[in-house]
Write a protein that holds these residues in place. Sequence first.
Motif, PDB file in Angstrom:
ATOM      1  N   LEU A   1       0.862  -1.180   0.000  1.00  0.00           N
ATOM      2  CA  LEU A   1       0.000   0.000   0.000  1.00  0.00           C
ATOM      3  C   LEU A   1       0.897   1.228   0.000  1.00  0.00           C
ATOM      4  CD1 LEU A   1      -2.840   1.300   0.243  1.00  0.00           C
ATOM      5  CD2 LEU A   1      -2.507   1.224   2.729  1.00  0.00           C
ATOM      6  N   VAL A   2       0.739   2.076  -0.995  1.00  0.00           N
ATOM      7  CA  VAL A   2       1.596   3.252  -1.105  1.00  0.00           C
ATOM      8  C   VAL A   2       0.754   4.523  -1.209  1.00  0.00           C
ATOM      9  CG1 VAL A   2       3.575   2.081  -2.125  1.00  0.00           C
ATOM     10  CG2 VAL A   2       1.751   2.912  -3.612  1.00  0.00           C
TER      11      VAL A   2
ATOM     12  N   HIS B   1     -11.133   0.629   8.974  1.00  0.00           N
ATOM     13  CA  HIS B   1     -12.064   1.758   9.064  1.00  0.00           C
ATOM     14  C   HIS B   1     -11.362   3.098   8.844  1.00  0.00           C
ATOM     15  CE1 HIS B   1     -10.458   1.926  13.204  1.00  0.00           C
ATOM     16  NE2 HIS B   1     -10.857   3.193  13.204  1.00  0.00           N
ATOM     17  N   ILE B   2     -10.053   3.147   9.068  1.00  0.00           N
ATOM     18  CA  ILE B   2      -9.289   4.357   8.767  1.00  0.00           C
ATOM     19  C   ILE B   2      -8.962   4.419   7.271  1.00  0.00           C
ATOM     20  CG2 ILE B   2      -7.117   5.589   9.156  1.00  0.00           C
ATOM     21  CD1 ILE B   2      -9.038   5.812  11.467  1.00  0.00           C
ATOM     22  N   LEU B   3      -8.502   3.297   6.717  1.00  0.00           N
ATOM     23  CA  LEU B   3      -8.142   3.244   5.292  1.00  0.00           C
ATOM     24  C   LEU B   3      -9.343   3.574   4.408  1.00  0.00           C
ATOM     25  CD1 LEU B   3      -6.019   2.630   3.154  1.00  0.00           C
ATOM     26  CD2 LEU B   3      -6.612   0.205   3.340  1.00  0.00           C
ATOM     27  N   ARG B   4     -10.520   3.155   4.861  1.00  0.00           N
ATOM     28  CA  ARG B   4     -11.742   3.366   4.087  1.00  0.00           C
ATOM     29  C   ARG B   4     -12.038   4.847   3.866  1.00  0.00           C
ATOM     30  NH1 ARG B   4     -14.834   0.677   7.155  1.00  0.00           N
ATOM     31  NH2 ARG B   4     -14.695  -1.317   6.069  1.00  0.00           N
TER      32      ARG B   4
ATOM     33  N   LEU C   1      -3.392  12.012  -5.362  1.00  0.00           N
ATOM     34  CA  LEU C   1      -4.819  12.017  -5.669  1.00  0.00           C
ATOM     35  C   LEU C   1      -5.535  10.745  -5.235  1.00  0.00           C
ATOM     36  CD1 LEU C   1      -4.667  13.687  -9.197  1.00  0.00           C
ATOM     37  CD2 LEU C   1      -5.212  14.735  -6.998  1.00  0.00           C
ATOM     38  N   GLY C   2      -4.846   9.902  -4.497  1.00  0.00           N
ATOM     39  CA  GLY C   2      -5.438   8.688  -3.983  1.00  0.00           C
ATOM     40  C   GLY C   2      -4.355   7.771  -3.459  1.00  0.00           C
ATOM     41  N   VAL C   3      -4.774   6.638  -2.900  1.00  0.00           N
ATOM     42  CA  VAL C   3      -3.832   5.643  -2.390  1.00  0.00           C
ATOM     43  C   VAL C   3      -4.140   4.315  -3.058  1.00  0.00           C
ATOM     44  CG1 VAL C   3      -3.706   6.858  -0.191  1.00  0.00           C
ATOM     45  CG2 VAL C   3      -5.306   4.945  -0.441  1.00  0.00           C
TER      46      VAL C   3
ATOM     47  N   LEU D   1       7.290   8.171  -2.577  1.00  0.00           N
ATOM     48  CA  LEU D   1       6.159   7.408  -2.073  1.00  0.00           C
ATOM     49  C   LEU D   1       6.486   6.905  -0.676  1.00  0.00           C
ATOM     50  CD1 LEU D   1       5.086   5.187  -5.147  1.00  0.00           C
ATOM     51  CD2 LEU D   1       3.874   7.185  -4.239  1.00  0.00           C
ATOM     52  N   VAL D   2       5.411   6.616   0.068  1.00  0.00           N
ATOM     53  CA  VAL D   2       5.538   6.038   1.404  1.00  0.00           C
ATOM     54  C   VAL D   2       4.742   4.746   1.431  1.00  0.00           C
ATOM     55  CG1 VAL D   2       5.046   6.344   3.852  1.00  0.00           C
ATOM     56  CG2 VAL D   2       5.806   8.307   2.473  1.00  0.00           C
ATOM     57  N   ALA D   3       5.365   3.662   1.906  1.00  0.00           N
ATOM     58  CA  ALA D   3       4.666   2.387   2.068  1.00  0.00           C
ATOM     59  C   ALA D   3       4.050   2.350   3.456  1.00  0.00           C
ATOM     60  CB  ALA D   3       5.624   1.224   1.870  1.00  0.00           C
ATOM     61  N   LYS D   4       2.797   1.933   3.529  1.00  0.00           N
ATOM     62  CA  LYS D   4       2.091   1.893   4.808  1.00  0.00           C
ATOM     63  C   LYS D   4       1.706   0.460   5.141  1.00  0.00           C
ATOM     64  CE  LYS D   4       1.206   5.090   6.797  1.00  0.00           C
ATOM     65  NZ  LYS D   4       1.968   5.842   7.791  1.00  0.00           N
ATOM     66  N   GLU D   5       1.923   0.096   6.392  1.00  0.00           N
ATOM     67  CA  GLU D   5       1.534  -1.222   6.874  1.00  0.00           C
ATOM     68  C   GLU D   5       0.067  -1.179   7.276  1.00  0.00           C
ATOM     69  OE1 GLU D   5       2.627  -4.414  10.435  1.00  0.00           O
ATOM     70  OE2 GLU D   5       3.887  -2.634  10.106  1.00  0.00           O
ATOM     71  N   ILE D   6      -0.664  -2.231   6.921  1.00  0.00           N
ATOM     72  CA  ILE D   6      -2.088  -2.287   7.249  1.00  0.00           C
ATOM     73  C   ILE D   6      -2.355  -3.426   8.227  1.00  0.00           C
ATOM     74  CG2 ILE D   6      -2.885  -1.233   5.102  1.00  0.00           C
ATOM     75  CD1 ILE D   6      -3.385  -4.005   4.010  1.00  0.00           C
ATOM     76  N   ALA D   7      -3.455  -3.293   8.944  1.00  0.00           N
ATOM     77  CA  ALA D   7      -3.785  -4.277   9.982  1.00  0.00           C
ATOM     78  C   ALA D   7      -4.161  -5.625   9.375  1.00  0.00           C
ATOM     79  CB  ALA D   7      -4.922  -3.741  10.850  1.00  0.00           C
TER      80      ALA D   7
END
Length: 299
Positions: free
Chosen positions: A170-171, A188-191, A235-237, A254-260
């Motif tokens: 996820l970037v 619920h945050i990513l949404r 303009l989006g993820v 870019l930044v990579a994000k860890e998701i639950a």
Amino acid sequence: MKISLDALLVLDAIETHGSFAAAAEALYRVPSAVTYTVQKLEQSLDVQIFDRSGHRAKLTPIGERLLKDGRYLLDAARQLELRVGKQAQGWEAQLRIVVGDLIDFEQLIPVIAEFDQLKSATRLSFVHEIFGGTWDALYDDRADLVIGAPNLPPPGDYFTRNIGDYNFVLVTSPNHPLATQAEPIPPHILRQYRAVAIGDTSRRLPPRTGGLLDGQDVLTVHSSQAKLRLILAGLGVGYLPYSMVSTHLLRGELVAKEIAERTEDAPMCFVWKQDKPGKALQWFIKRLEQAVVDGTLCP
């Protein structure tokens, strides 16, 4: 039909070799036979093809036009003879290849160059499809070979060879609000943030989606490169293969994000469904298998 391929062949030989006598020698005919062919063509068309007033016969403007257009017919006839002969040997007239959106086409250029050396007369046709659209093309008989299909086949009998797994991450742009969210990011945050997605090109099979959450705003684009550009622009993820974004991550673009709830890596394959493939398809299957082993075809 007043114009025969043989007559065009004679005109071509005369123009190429410079004289009636030289053309006769090149065609393994007597000079009188070449002269007769030209005279017969002139009589049947009621035109003068050669100007014989000088020391050497020369094509008239009408003759030049006849030969210029006639050479297209001669080339087409030669190609037809070649293709018919090759098909009799088991080579397909055409090989339709679908390439998935995540495949780097540069990896296929050496393969195509090697195939050209075979002089098989098989015409290659490459088409770009996305996600389930790769399978749809095979299912709908619009493709003979698919390179870069997600290894989740629809119902049916298919032959698959694994290419490898795409490690999706996820970037987001460093200027996007998601970049500063604490990790791991819960659904619920990513949404809350708009996702950029690539539209599935399926026509008959149900379209597929991946990495999207119910209720999430979505911006749909036509290619992975377009998706990357929009994410870079903030303009989006979205999820993209690590191999596609690694350079941008190193540069801080870019930044990579860890998701639950981490998504699974996506296996990719190349696939066909003919149980008795022709020689061209057989060659591509073996060559792609070797490319996977060599690491020259990889996610």
